[in-house]
Design an enzyme around this catalytic site. Sequence first.
Site, PDB file in Angstrom:
ATOM      1  N   TYR A 115       0.556  -0.712  -0.145  1.00  0.00           N
ATOM      2  CA  TYR A 115       0.059  -0.193   0.146  1.00  0.00           C
ATOM      3  C   TYR A 115       1.214   1.953   0.010  1.00  0.00           C
ATOM      4  CZ  TYR A 115      -4.095  -2.439   1.282  1.00  0.00           C
ATOM      5  OH  TYR A 115      -5.389  -3.458   1.266  1.00  0.00           O
ATOM      6  N   TYR A 154      -0.217  -9.902   1.212  1.00  0.00           N
ATOM      7  CA  TYR A 154       0.693  -8.814   1.141  1.00  0.00           C
ATOM      8  C   TYR A 154       0.528 -10.132   3.217  1.00  0.00           C
ATOM      9  CZ  TYR A 154      -3.272  -6.783   3.349  1.00  0.00           C
ATOM     10  OH  TYR A 154      -4.323  -5.841   4.246  1.00  0.00           O
ATOM     11  N   ARG A 164      -2.643 -12.010   3.989  1.00  0.00           N
ATOM     12  CA  ARG A 164      -4.140 -11.654   3.418  1.00  0.00           C
ATOM     13  C   ARG A 164      -3.957 -12.547   2.158  1.00  0.00           C
ATOM     14  NH1 ARG A 164      -8.169  -7.783   4.044  1.00  0.00           N
ATOM     15  NH2 ARG A 164      -8.941 -10.203   4.682  1.00  0.00           N
ATOM     16  N   HIS A 167      -6.978  -8.596  -2.593  1.00  0.00           N
ATOM     17  CA  HIS A 167      -8.138  -7.943  -2.495  1.00  0.00           C
ATOM     18  C   HIS A 167      -8.721  -6.771  -3.328  1.00  0.00           C
ATOM     19  CE1 HIS A 167      -6.906  -7.426   1.741  1.00  0.00           C
ATOM     20  NE2 HIS A 167      -7.409  -6.433   1.822  1.00  0.00           N
ATOM     21  N   HIS A 169     -11.310  -2.967  -1.338  1.00  0.00           N
ATOM     22  CA  HIS A 169     -12.158  -2.836  -0.111  1.00  0.00           C
ATOM     23  C   HIS A 169     -12.764  -1.485  -1.374  1.00  0.00           C
ATOM     24  CE1 HIS A 169      -9.293  -3.296   3.485  1.00  0.00           C
ATOM     25  NE2 HIS A 169      -8.760  -3.463   2.028  1.00  0.00           N
TER      26      HIS A 169
END
Length: 246
Positions: A115, A154, A164, A167, A169
């Site tokens: 991110y 990640y 995780r 995905h 959000h």
Amino acid sequence: MSEPLKQADIDQEIAAHAGRQGDHPSRDYAPYRSTLLRHPQQPLVAIKDPEAVELSGPVFGVSDVTPFDNDLTKQHLSEPLGERMTVRGRVLDRQGRPVRGQLVEIWQANASGRYLHQRDDHPAPLDPNFSGVGRCLTDDDGNYLFTTIKPGPYPWRNHLNAWRPAHIHFSLFGTSFTQRLVTQMYFPGDPLFPYDPIMQSVTDERARERLVATYVHDLSEPEYSLGYRWDIVLDGPTATWMEEGR
């Protein structure tokens, strides 16, 4: 000093909660360790004047959303690296009716699972041509469309070797900020599903399946992008599960 939790420890806790029914995932779902520090522990505060809240909260107008905000691959001087894809779907109510003019926002990691955030410091490269945020308004039939790069999985340090699944959000604004709903869209066939306590906190298997997009070959654009479809149902028995329930 106690040893760090291993995946096998989390797997046992996930199995102990599997199949439980409820209106939404438990706020203190034990395998998701950090939620123990995050979830509300005091009674909710009643808002006497909901309209007053909107006066000090974020607002937006139709003119604030441009036709280019939904393409995350064209926000910088060059194109980002990774698997280009388009995500399409409809926002619907419980009767299957389209929700028109709905603000849909997304944010995600880049193709390496990183991110653009100062607290994300795991050893994966940042992409100078990818910020990972986009938005659009649904059309008269409730359709939305995003062009982006498939995010990578990640590590997130919930336990030793915690990863995780990939995905995106999603945020749906409603008609005011107090109605905002947040959820996550996953990708089919991800081997990390069984190991992820966030996804497994949705203990109803059919509800978990509704969080997974469908690859639709006819939605892929030749020599350009792969196509996924994910419809969002806001309420009712087939609602898409949100972070605060349905």
